[in-house]
Design a protein around this motif. Structure first.
Motif, mmCIF file in Angstrom:
data_model
loop_
_atom_site.group_PDB
_atom_site.id
_atom_site.type_symbol
_atom_site.label_atom_id
_atom_site.label_comp_id
_atom_site.label_asym_id
_atom_site.label_seq_id
_atom_site.Cartn_x
_atom_site.Cartn_y
_atom_site.Cartn_z
ATOM 1 N N ASP A 51 0.831 -1.208 0.000
ATOM 2 C CA ASP A 51 0.000 0.000 0.000
ATOM 3 C C ASP A 51 0.869 1.263 0.000
ATOM 4 O O ASP A 51 0.681 2.171 0.805
ATOM 5 N N THR A 52 1.831 1.298 -0.931
ATOM 6 C CA THR A 52 2.776 2.419 -0.984
ATOM 7 C C THR A 52 2.958 2.862 -2.434
ATOM 8 O O THR A 52 3.073 2.031 -3.340
ATOM 9 N N THR A 53 2.983 4.165 -2.642
ATOM 10 C CA THR A 53 3.290 4.707 -3.964
ATOM 11 C C THR A 53 4.797 4.833 -4.118
ATOM 12 O O THR A 53 5.467 5.426 -3.256
ATOM 13 N N PHE A 54 5.316 4.271 -5.184
ATOM 14 C CA PHE A 54 6.742 4.325 -5.466
ATOM 15 C C PHE A 54 6.999 5.187 -6.704
ATOM 16 O O PHE A 54 6.355 5.004 -7.744
ATOM 17 N N ASN A 55 7.913 6.140 -6.556
ATOM 18 C CA ASN A 55 8.428 6.892 -7.700
ATOM 19 C C ASN A 55 9.635 6.143 -8.256
ATOM 20 O O ASN A 55 10.564 5.820 -7.506
ATOM 21 N N ILE A 56 9.637 5.925 -9.570
ATOM 22 C CA ILE A 56 10.704 5.149 -10.210
ATOM 23 C C ILE A 56 11.275 5.980 -11.345
ATOM 24 O O ILE A 56 10.539 6.550 -12.158
ATOM 25 N N SER A 57 12.608 6.062 -11.428
ATOM 26 C CA SER A 57 13.265 6.810 -12.495
ATOM 27 C C SER A 57 14.229 5.897 -13.231
ATOM 28 O O SER A 57 14.700 4.882 -12.694
ATOM 29 N N ILE A 58 14.554 6.280 -14.467
ATOM 30 C CA ILE A 58 15.497 5.499 -15.265
ATOM 31 C C ILE A 58 16.287 6.440 -16.171
ATOM 32 O O ILE A 58 15.752 7.443 -16.660
ATOM 33 N N ILE A 59 17.577 6.127 -16.381
ATOM 34 C CA ILE A 59 18.400 6.819 -17.368
ATOM 35 C C ILE A 59 19.177 5.762 -18.148
ATOM 36 O O ILE A 59 19.474 4.679 -17.637
ATOM 37 N N ALA A 60 19.482 6.081 -19.397
ATOM 38 C CA ALA A 60 20.338 5.228 -20.227
ATOM 39 C C ALA A 60 21.771 5.745 -20.155
ATOM 40 O O ALA A 60 22.005 6.957 -20.064
ATOM 41 N N ASN A 61 22.736 4.814 -20.201
ATOM 42 C CA ASN A 61 24.150 5.172 -20.081
ATOM 43 C C ASN A 61 24.948 4.675 -21.281
ATOM 44 O O ASN A 61 24.710 3.575 -21.790
ATOM 45 N N THR A 62 25.895 5.502 -21.738
ATOM 46 C CA THR A 62 26.952 5.054 -22.630
ATOM 47 C C THR A 62 28.252 5.059 -21.833
ATOM 48 O O THR A 62 28.247 5.306 -20.616
ATOM 49 N N SER A 63 29.366 4.812 -22.503
ATOM 50 C CA SER A 63 30.646 4.794 -21.794
ATOM 51 C C SER A 63 31.034 6.172 -21.272
ATOM 52 O O SER A 63 31.909 6.287 -20.402
ATOM 53 N N THR A 64 30.374 7.234 -21.774
ATOM 54 C CA THR A 64 30.729 8.583 -21.343
ATOM 55 C C THR A 64 29.830 9.115 -20.234
ATOM 56 O O THR A 64 30.120 10.169 -19.674
ATOM 57 N N GLY A 65 28.744 8.410 -19.921
ATOM 58 C CA GLY A 65 27.876 8.884 -18.839
ATOM 59 C C GLY A 65 26.411 8.651 -19.130
ATOM 60 O O GLY A 65 26.030 8.008 -20.116
ATOM 61 N N PRO B 27 -0.477 -2.809 -4.012
ATOM 62 C CA PRO B 27 -1.812 -3.038 -3.426
ATOM 63 C C PRO B 27 -1.768 -3.137 -1.900
ATOM 64 O O PRO B 27 -0.710 -3.337 -1.296
ATOM 65 N N GLU B 28 -2.968 -3.019 -1.306
ATOM 66 C CA GLU B 28 -3.088 -3.238 0.133
ATOM 67 C C GLU B 28 -2.859 -4.713 0.456
ATOM 68 O O GLU B 28 -2.974 -5.595 -0.397
ATOM 69 N N ASN B 29 -2.536 -4.925 1.716
ATOM 70 C CA ASN B 29 -2.376 -6.290 2.214
ATOM 71 C C ASN B 29 -2.954 -6.340 3.619
ATOM 72 O O ASN B 29 -3.352 -5.307 4.180
ATOM 73 N N VAL B 30 -3.004 -7.520 4.199
ATOM 74 C CA VAL B 30 -3.492 -7.628 5.582
ATOM 75 C C VAL B 30 -2.482 -6.955 6.505
ATOM 76 O O VAL B 30 -1.287 -6.875 6.192
ATOM 77 N N PRO B 31 -2.930 -6.435 7.643
ATOM 78 C CA PRO B 31 -1.981 -5.829 8.585
ATOM 79 C C PRO B 31 -0.910 -6.826 8.997
ATOM 80 O O PRO B 31 -1.175 -8.024 9.158
ATOM 81 N N SER B 32 0.292 -6.314 9.167
ATOM 82 C CA SER B 32 1.412 -7.187 9.526
ATOM 83 C C SER B 32 1.699 -7.185 11.024
ATOM 84 O O SER B 32 2.635 -7.857 11.472
#
Length: 308
Positions: free
Chosen positions: A237-251, A263-268
């Protein structure tokens, strides 16, 4: 007749006189271009040769039949190429050198044919920087010497150097598989914006409500991979921000983002401080009290309690 400097072999042509009529040879053919010739004419009787009349003349110029020599190239960076060359063999110039013509074009990217004309009468080594060019692009480059027109070309191919990608990965999506796992997929940046061989992708993710630690994954592409990654052991039950970058040999290139909610789950964890009491109640009643579980362990929106 014979040439001076080149085509120096002495050639003789006999013109026959019959009944007092002279057959004039209209042309000397098969000569070298842009060459001085010494032409001598003698009258001949049955006794022998008379004195010679001599004239010095020069054939016209033509375009060079020899290409520039020692054509060399190197990529200075991702947007420029240095060329160097030397003059064609002088006997193949066939005229007075007036300059050079450079024709170049890129493959797949930057396919427009461009021309540079250089005016020079120098017989020394020449050089030229081609700029601006596209990143990590293969170019075909031709150099021709010019007299009255351009002649035969020397050709070389050279690729500009890599640089960081200028484009973001495409079709970047994230899908929750269950309360603790997400599936991430993407495609490479479009080819003109890759600017080199892609060596890896860098993915980072963190939760917004909780699980706020920033985590990083590195993904190395290969011919068998489909550019996907499954991330596990996440908070429910958590929103995740996800980022991505492509890399070459220079950066690394520019970043792109997406988000997904597990999704939600039962209490832990259980409710806290559960107490029961019959004090002050009748024989058929019990008083029950408790505190809500730790909020981070609810794993969803609390809707009710079950008392058994």
């Amino acid at each position: 007749y014979h040439g001076i400097i080149r085509d120096t072999k002495l050639e003789t042509i006999n013109v026959t006189v019959t009944n007092g009529t002279t057959y004039v040879l209209p042309l000397l053919v098969g000569l070298e271009e842009h060459t001085y010739y010494n032409v001598s004419v003698r009258a001949v009787t049955t006794v022998g040769l008379g004195p010679a009349t001599t004239d010095l003349t020069q054939t016209y110029q033509d375009s060079p039949k020899g290409a520039p020599r020692n054509l060399w190239s190197t990529a200075l960076n991702s947007t420029s190429i240095l060329l160097k060359w030397s003059v064609p063999n002088p006997v193949d110039l066939d005229g007075q050198l007036t300059g050079y013509q450079i024709v170049y074009y890129g493959h797949i990217i930057d396919t427009h044919v461009r021309t540079i004309n250089i005016d020079t009468t120098s017989s020394g080594n020449q050089s030229q920087v081609l700029y601006p060019l596209e990143d990590f692009t293969l170019y075909t480059i031709s150099v021709s010497a010019r007299t009255i027109d351009v002649g035969v070309a020397s050709t070389v191919q050279r690729r500009t150097q890599e640089t960081i990608p200028s484009g973001i990965p495409t079709k970047f999506t994230a899908t929750s598989l269950d309360p603790t796992a997400i599936y991430i997929t993407w495609k490479p940046p479009i080819f003109p914006e890759q600017n080199g061989e892609l060596t890896s992708y860098t993915l980072t993710y963190r939760g917004l409500e909780r699980d706020r630690e920033v985590r990083t994954e590195y993904f190395t592409p290969n011919s068998r991979s489909n550019n996907s990654l499954t991330v596990i052991d996440l908070e429910e039950d958590t929103t995740f921000n996800i980022s991505i970058i492509a890399n070459t040999s220079t950066g690394g290139g520019p970043i792109t983002w997406t988000s997904v909610h597990t999704p939600e789950n039962v209490p832990s964890s259980s409710v806290r401080n559960l107490t029961t009491s019959t004090e002050g109640l009748n024989a058929t009643s019990i008083f029950v009290s408790w505190e809500v579980p730790i909020l981070n362990d609810l794993n969803g929106i609390l809707v009710n309690y079950s008392i058994n």
